[in-house]
Design a protein around this motif. Structure first.
Motif, PDB file in Angstrom:
ATOM      1  N   ASP A 137       0.861  -1.194   0.000  1.00 18.23           N
ATOM      2  CA  ASP A 137       0.000   0.000   0.000  1.00 18.23           C
ATOM      3  C   ASP A 137       0.895   1.241   0.000  1.00 18.23           C
ATOM      4  OD1 ASP A 137      -2.095   1.728   0.099  1.00 18.23           O
ATOM      5  OD2 ASP A 137      -2.768   1.166   2.118  1.00 18.23           O
ATOM      6  N   ASP A 139       0.603   4.555  -1.026  1.00 12.91           N
ATOM      7  CA  ASP A 139       0.252   5.948  -0.712  1.00 12.91           C
ATOM      8  C   ASP A 139       0.568   6.326   0.734  1.00 12.91           C
ATOM      9  OD1 ASP A 139      -0.431   6.519  -3.281  1.00 12.91           O
ATOM     10  OD2 ASP A 139      -2.606   6.455  -2.986  1.00 12.91           O
ATOM     11  N   LEU A 142       4.394   6.513   1.152  1.00 10.44           N
ATOM     12  CA  LEU A 142       4.977   7.718   0.557  1.00 10.44           C
ATOM     13  C   LEU A 142       4.604   8.963   1.361  1.00 10.44           C
ATOM     14  CD1 LEU A 142       4.330   6.763  -3.162  1.00 10.44           C
ATOM     15  CD2 LEU A 142       6.591   7.144  -2.145  1.00 10.44           C
ATOM     16  N   ALA A 143       3.393   8.971   1.928  1.00  5.78           N
ATOM     17  CA  ALA A 143       2.958  10.136   2.722  1.00  5.78           C
ATOM     18  C   ALA A 143       3.811  10.278   3.982  1.00  5.78           C
ATOM     19  CB  ALA A 143       1.477  10.002   3.089  1.00  5.78           C
ATOM     20  N   TYR A 164      -0.679  -0.823  -8.945  1.00 10.45           N
ATOM     21  CA  TYR A 164      -1.192  -0.181  -7.733  1.00 10.45           C
ATOM     22  C   TYR A 164      -2.029   1.013  -8.184  1.00 10.45           C
ATOM     23  CZ  TYR A 164      -1.248   2.398  -3.314  1.00 10.45           C
ATOM     24  OH  TYR A 164      -1.636   3.066  -2.178  1.00 10.45           O
ATOM     25  N   ARG A 165      -3.305   0.996  -7.898  1.00 11.27           N
ATOM     26  CA  ARG A 165      -4.225   2.064  -8.318  1.00 11.27           C
ATOM     27  C   ARG A 165      -4.008   2.428  -9.796  1.00 11.27           C
ATOM     28  NH1 ARG A 165      -6.704   3.289  -3.700  1.00 11.27           N
ATOM     29  NH2 ARG A 165      -5.529   3.181  -1.778  1.00 11.27           N
ATOM     30  N   LEU A 172       6.282   3.735  -8.921  1.00 13.07           N
ATOM     31  CA  LEU A 172       5.524   4.215  -7.759  1.00 13.07           C
ATOM     32  C   LEU A 172       6.376   5.005  -6.774  1.00 13.07           C
ATOM     33  CD1 LEU A 172       3.567   0.868  -7.111  1.00 13.07           C
ATOM     34  CD2 LEU A 172       2.805   2.845  -8.452  1.00 13.07           C
ATOM     35  N   TRP A 275      -6.719  -1.862  -3.993  1.00 15.49           N
ATOM     36  CA  TRP A 275      -5.838  -1.025  -4.822  1.00 15.49           C
ATOM     37  C   TRP A 275      -5.002  -1.839  -5.806  1.00 15.49           C
ATOM     38  CZ3 TRP A 275      -4.742  -1.429   0.589  1.00 15.49           C
ATOM     39  CH2 TRP A 275      -3.683  -2.300   0.886  1.00 15.49           C
TER      40      TRP A 275
END
Ligand SMILES: Cc1ncc(COP(=O)(O)O)c(C=O)c1O
Length: 362
Positions: A137, A139, A142-143, A164-165, A172, A275
């Motif tokens: 996962d 996102d 990375l956040a 992924y998405r 990514l 995702w």
């Protein structure tokens, strides 16, 4: 039934492979030639990335991607406790210290909640692993990484073509490492690997590092390694790359047959995250009686494997990291319960049905 029979790929493609191999022999160029250059362009395009750099194996792809992102001695690099030990080995090969975190109970990939606590001041990079063919996962990872200036390198060694998405792995994060070990979704006939990135600086550094750290024939400007994907492997990978989408679709279809055939059986089925476009490098079920199930299938002539029976923090080579047994409960549970069933594109529907019958009969 074999767990994976890579000979069948050659049976399917023998004419094209033989002709690609003959082309390399008659070129007289075996290292850093036109087959590698073409494969690098084609694999970068396949991933939707700008650059691909062919290297000796997936471990060195990860090592060189991390070095090119500025990782080195004194740094920490976070990865998950349930992965191939080669992931942590690649981190250690940069001089950095691997820091382990637990995996998510459903997906087997890095748990973003567990990651937060590991992000101390020395952390220079994070390596999420797209385990078994399913992207981590990204996102939330990375956040957490971006505002702290932490680099992120995907371990995509098991996930060629996964999404992924809607975006392919390899695009990514800052860079990604792929393995072309023979049984991978895209496999060579020996060792091979690649770094994929959209970052021109990272690409240039990996290119230099894989070739001894040379700027040109005679000037070595950094202490690199010798890790070049050779022409024969590149020529064969070019042939197989043209089949990768078809083979991944077949893997997904076989996974669907397993899901239907095992509905109601006393095993946990792989969770496909919303995702993810999972490419089923491995079809991994769970059983609290895993070893007995494995023995029963073996008695029925069905080969299975366990990926991975020993979580990283319990490996002797990583004992010095100081993680206590029980530190990562989901990784421990995975090590005790997971079982990989035969799944490769040339497997017949009837063979999957046979495995399902053998499991249900228990
Ligand atoms: C998740 C993962 N990371 C890294 C590696 C290392 O790749 P290689 O065997 O090509 O060095 C592998 C493959 O064994 C892997 O599955």
């Amino acid at each position: 039934m074999e767990f994976n029979d890579v000979r069948l790929q050659y049976e399917q493609l023998s004419e094209e492979i033989d002709s690609a191999v003959a082309g390399v022999f008659s070129s007289g160029r075996f290292i850093l030639g036109s087959s590698l250059q073409s494969f690098e362009e084609e694999f970068a395009r396949y991933c939707g990335a700008t650059y691909a750099i062919g290297v000796g194996n997936g471990t060195e792809a990860l090592q060189l991607a991390l070095l090119a992102c500025g990782v080195g001695a004194g740094d920490e690099v976070v990865t998950s406790a349930s992965t191939s030990p080669f992931t942590a080995l690649a981190i250690a090969m940069t001089g950095a210290r691997p820091v382990l975190v637990d995996v998510d109970a459903q997906t087997h990939t890095m748990a973003p909640d567990a990651l937060v606590a590991a992000l101390g001041p020395r952390v220079r990079a994070i390596v999420p692993v797209h385990l078994y063919g399913q992207p981590a996962d990204m996102d939330p990872i990375l956040a957490l990484a971006r505002p702290r200036g932490i680099r992120v390198v995907e371990d995509a060694c098991q996930a060629h073509g996964a999404e992924y998405r809607g975006r392919r792995v390899g695009t990514l994060a800052d860079a990604a490492a792929f393995s072309f070990y023979p049984t991978k979704n895209l496999g060579a006939v020996g060792d091979g690997g690649a770094v994929v990135t959209a970052d021109a600086d990272v690409a240039a550094r990996v290119r230099m590092l894989r070739d001894g750290g040379r700027a040109d024939r005679d000037r070595h400007v950094v202490r690199g390694v010798n890790s070049r994907l050779d022409e024969l492997q590149a020529a064969i990978l070019r042939v197989k790359l043209r089949r990768l989408d078809e083979w991944n679709a077949r893997r997904r279809a076989l996974a669907g047959l397993y899901r239907d055939g095992l509905a109601g059986a006393p095993v946990g089925l792989p969770f496909e995250a919303p995702w993810a476009r999972h490419v089923y490098h491995l079809f991994v079920v769970r059983s609290t009686a895993r070893d007995a199930l494995r023995a029963r299938l073996a008695a029925d002539g069905i080969d299975t494997l366990v990926h991975y029976p020993i979580p990283l923090h319990r490996q002797e080579a990583f004992r010095h990291l100081g993680h206590a047994p029980g530190a990562f409960p989901n990784a421990e549970r995975d090590a005790a319960e997971v079982l990989s069933l035969p799944l490769f594109p040339q497997l017949a529907d009837e063979q999957v049905a046979r495995v399902c019958r053998a499991i249900v009969a228990g």
